[in-house]
Enzyme design. Structure first.
Site, PDB file in Angstrom:
ATOM      1  N   ARG A 233     -14.139  13.551 -39.562  1.00 31.76           N
ATOM      2  CA  ARG A 233     -13.382  13.165 -38.371  1.00 31.76           C
ATOM      3  C   ARG A 233     -14.157  12.053 -37.671  1.00 31.76           C
ATOM      4  O   ARG A 233     -15.397  12.095 -37.619  1.00 31.76           O
ATOM      5  CB  ARG A 233     -13.237  14.352 -37.401  1.00 31.76           C
ATOM      6  CG  ARG A 233     -12.229  15.392 -37.818  1.00 31.76           C
ATOM      7  CD  ARG A 233     -10.785  14.862 -37.704  1.00 31.76           C
ATOM      8  NE  ARG A 233      -9.809  15.874 -38.065  1.00 31.76           N
ATOM      9  CZ  ARG A 233      -9.262  16.021 -39.276  1.00 31.76           C
ATOM     10  NH1 ARG A 233      -9.613  15.219 -40.270  1.00 31.76           N
ATOM     11  NH2 ARG A 233      -8.362  16.966 -39.505  1.00 31.76           N
ATOM     12  N   GLU A 262      -7.771   6.914 -34.078  1.00 35.49           N
ATOM     13  CA  GLU A 262      -6.793   6.515 -35.107  1.00 35.49           C
ATOM     14  C   GLU A 262      -5.415   6.355 -34.487  1.00 35.49           C
ATOM     15  O   GLU A 262      -5.057   7.139 -33.609  1.00 35.49           O
ATOM     16  CB  GLU A 262      -6.767   7.577 -36.212  1.00 35.49           C
ATOM     17  CG  GLU A 262      -8.081   7.629 -36.966  1.00 35.49           C
ATOM     18  CD  GLU A 262      -8.164   8.793 -37.949  1.00 35.49           C
ATOM     19  OE1 GLU A 262      -7.126   9.429 -38.231  1.00 35.49           O
ATOM     20  OE2 GLU A 262      -9.263   9.072 -38.417  1.00 35.49           O
ATOM     21  N   HIS A 280      -7.328   6.929 -43.254  1.00 35.90           N
ATOM     22  CA  HIS A 280      -7.324   8.398 -43.307  1.00 35.90           C
ATOM     23  C   HIS A 280      -6.460   8.906 -44.472  1.00 35.90           C
ATOM     24  O   HIS A 280      -5.469   9.605 -44.265  1.00 35.90           O
ATOM     25  CB  HIS A 280      -6.827   8.977 -41.967  1.00 35.90           C
ATOM     26  CG  HIS A 280      -7.196  10.420 -41.783  1.00 35.90           C
ATOM     27  ND1 HIS A 280      -7.460  10.966 -40.561  1.00 35.90           N
ATOM     28  CD2 HIS A 280      -7.330  11.439 -42.673  1.00 35.90           C
ATOM     29  CE1 HIS A 280      -7.749  12.252 -40.692  1.00 35.90           C
ATOM     30  NE2 HIS A 280      -7.673  12.552 -41.970  1.00 35.90           N
TER      31      HIS A 280
HETATM   32  C1  8YV Z   1      -4.564  15.591 -43.570  1.00 34.80           C
HETATM   33  C2  8YV Z   1      -6.957  15.917 -43.014  1.00 34.80           C
HETATM   34  O1  8YV Z   1      -3.808  15.364 -44.662  1.00 34.80           O
HETATM   35  O2  8YV Z   1      -6.792  18.054 -43.952  1.00 34.80           O
HETATM   36  C3  8YV Z   1      -7.241  17.364 -43.058  1.00 34.80           C
HETATM   37  O3  8YV Z   1      -7.949  17.825 -42.158  1.00 34.80           O
HETATM   38  O4  8YV Z   1      -7.516  15.204 -42.261  1.00 34.80           O
HETATM   39  C4  8YV Z   1      -5.976  15.339 -43.970  1.00 34.80           C
HETATM   40  O5  8YV Z   1      -6.143  15.947 -45.186  1.00 34.80           O
HETATM   41  C5  8YV Z   1      -3.943  14.771 -42.581  1.00 34.80           C
HETATM   42  O6  8YV Z   1      -4.661  14.756 -41.416  1.00 34.80           O
HETATM   43  C6  8YV Z   1      -2.545  15.311 -42.327  1.00 34.80           C
HETATM   44  O7  8YV Z   1      -2.161  15.100 -41.086  1.00 34.80           O
END
Ligand code: 8YV
Length: 318
Positions: A233, A262, A280
């Protein structure tokens, strides 16, 4: 006649999931912005399950407006946008989608590590600009055999470690707790970890306890020859300090799939050739996203049938 349980979609989701929720579960969709006020006044009571993702989540304010909420079903392994502490207090269960995305996110981390050390994306730009005719591309840096530090040795961190071990890289890590039996070197702090590696890979979960875990001091410890990779993150890294150190040549490069705000990416990063910037996309393959979608539906079905989910997040099972 008892009312059918109400399912609410919170924030954008994969279109096919959204469609299934609408048609099979007669889910309502929370409208964005000010329109949500009137919507919640009319429909808030009666919603028992919210389906959301790490992009949006169910924060304290929204939870307040959903007095009958009993489950938050999250698309994604990360659920830092949902107020889990409050959910736990109210007896609301929260599920995520672990395991199915581990490989793809770990693959992305390795891709970023290779790209940023070898300068692959920058070299692609070099060829496209026609610069090759003027002379060869400058020499870059090895990845094989380099010292790798993993910050957060959970499922994804371990999958990154396995992959980079095959590149002949010695692995060390820092996690909240030492992980027994993994055979990698444990560092007591993020700073100590950064000081002893060439590439620091961030795979720690987001949320209040990991905010700016990679701060200026950690980045300085990584040093002028060091590379940072972040697939976790944006909040885990002090992005301002990162930009400053990259601009000052006090960090060699960064491969980033995630950012503090983001989809905004600081202009200074866009202007730098020593960084690789991804939107992302860690888990973003057809195969993995389909598996995540199925896991969301399985969790929702389990909740609607028997009031519990299949993959609750650790906080709700403690
Ligand atoms: C998500 C992600 O696909 O799984 C997570 O925590 O950050 C990604 O794999 C994405 O954020 C879907 O909104």
């Amino acid at each position: 006649m008892t009312e059918a349980p109400r399912v609410l979609q919170v924030g954008p989701l994969k279109p096919s999931l959204s469609e299934t929720l609408r048609t099979r579960y007669r889910a309502l969709e929370l409208p964005p912005g000010e329109a949500s006020e009137d919507f919640l006044a009319e429909h808030g009571a009666g919603v028992t399950a919210a389906v959301t993702s790490g992009r949006t989540g169910v924060d304290a304010a929204l939870m307040e407006r959903l007095p009958d909420l009993r489950a938050v079903i999250n698309f994604g392994v990360g659920y830092d946008t949902t107020d889990v502490a409050r959910a736990v207090k109210r007896g609301i269960t929260v599920s995520n989608t672990p395991d199915v995305l581990t490989d793809c996110v770990a693959d992305t981390a390795v891709g970023l590590a290779l790209d940023v050390t070898r300068g692959l994306s920058a070299a692609d730009r070099f060829v496209r600009r026609g610069d090759w005719a003027q002379g060869p591309y400058p020499l870059m840096h090895r990845l094989s055999g380099r010292r790798i530090g993993i910050l957060g040795l959970g499922r994804i961190g371990q999958a990154v470690a396995t992959r980079l071990s095959a590149f002949g890289c010695p692995i060390s890590y820092h996690s909240r707790r030492e992980v027994p039996g993994v055979g990698y070197t444990y560092a007591a702090t993020p700073r100590e970890l950064a000081a002893g590696v060439d590439v620091l890979v961030v795979t720690a979960a987001g949320g209040p306890s990991s905010t700016h875990l990679v701060d200026r001091e950690v980045l300085e410890a990584l040093g002028a020859d060091g590379f940072l990779v972040n697939v976790a993150r944006g909040s885990v890294v002090d992005e301002e300090a990162l930009v400053e150190l990259l601009l000052a040549g006090r960090l060699r490069g960064a491969g980033l799939d995630v950012f503090a705000h983001e989809p905004q990416v600081p202009q200074a990063l866009l202007d730098l050739d020593s960084v690789v910037l991804l939107p992302h996309l860690g888990s973003g393959t057809h195969e993995t996203r389909a598996a995540m979608e199925q896991m969301v539906l399985d969790n929702l079905d389990a909740f609607l049938e028997r009031g519990s989910v299949l993959t609750p997040v650790p906080e709700v099972t403690r």
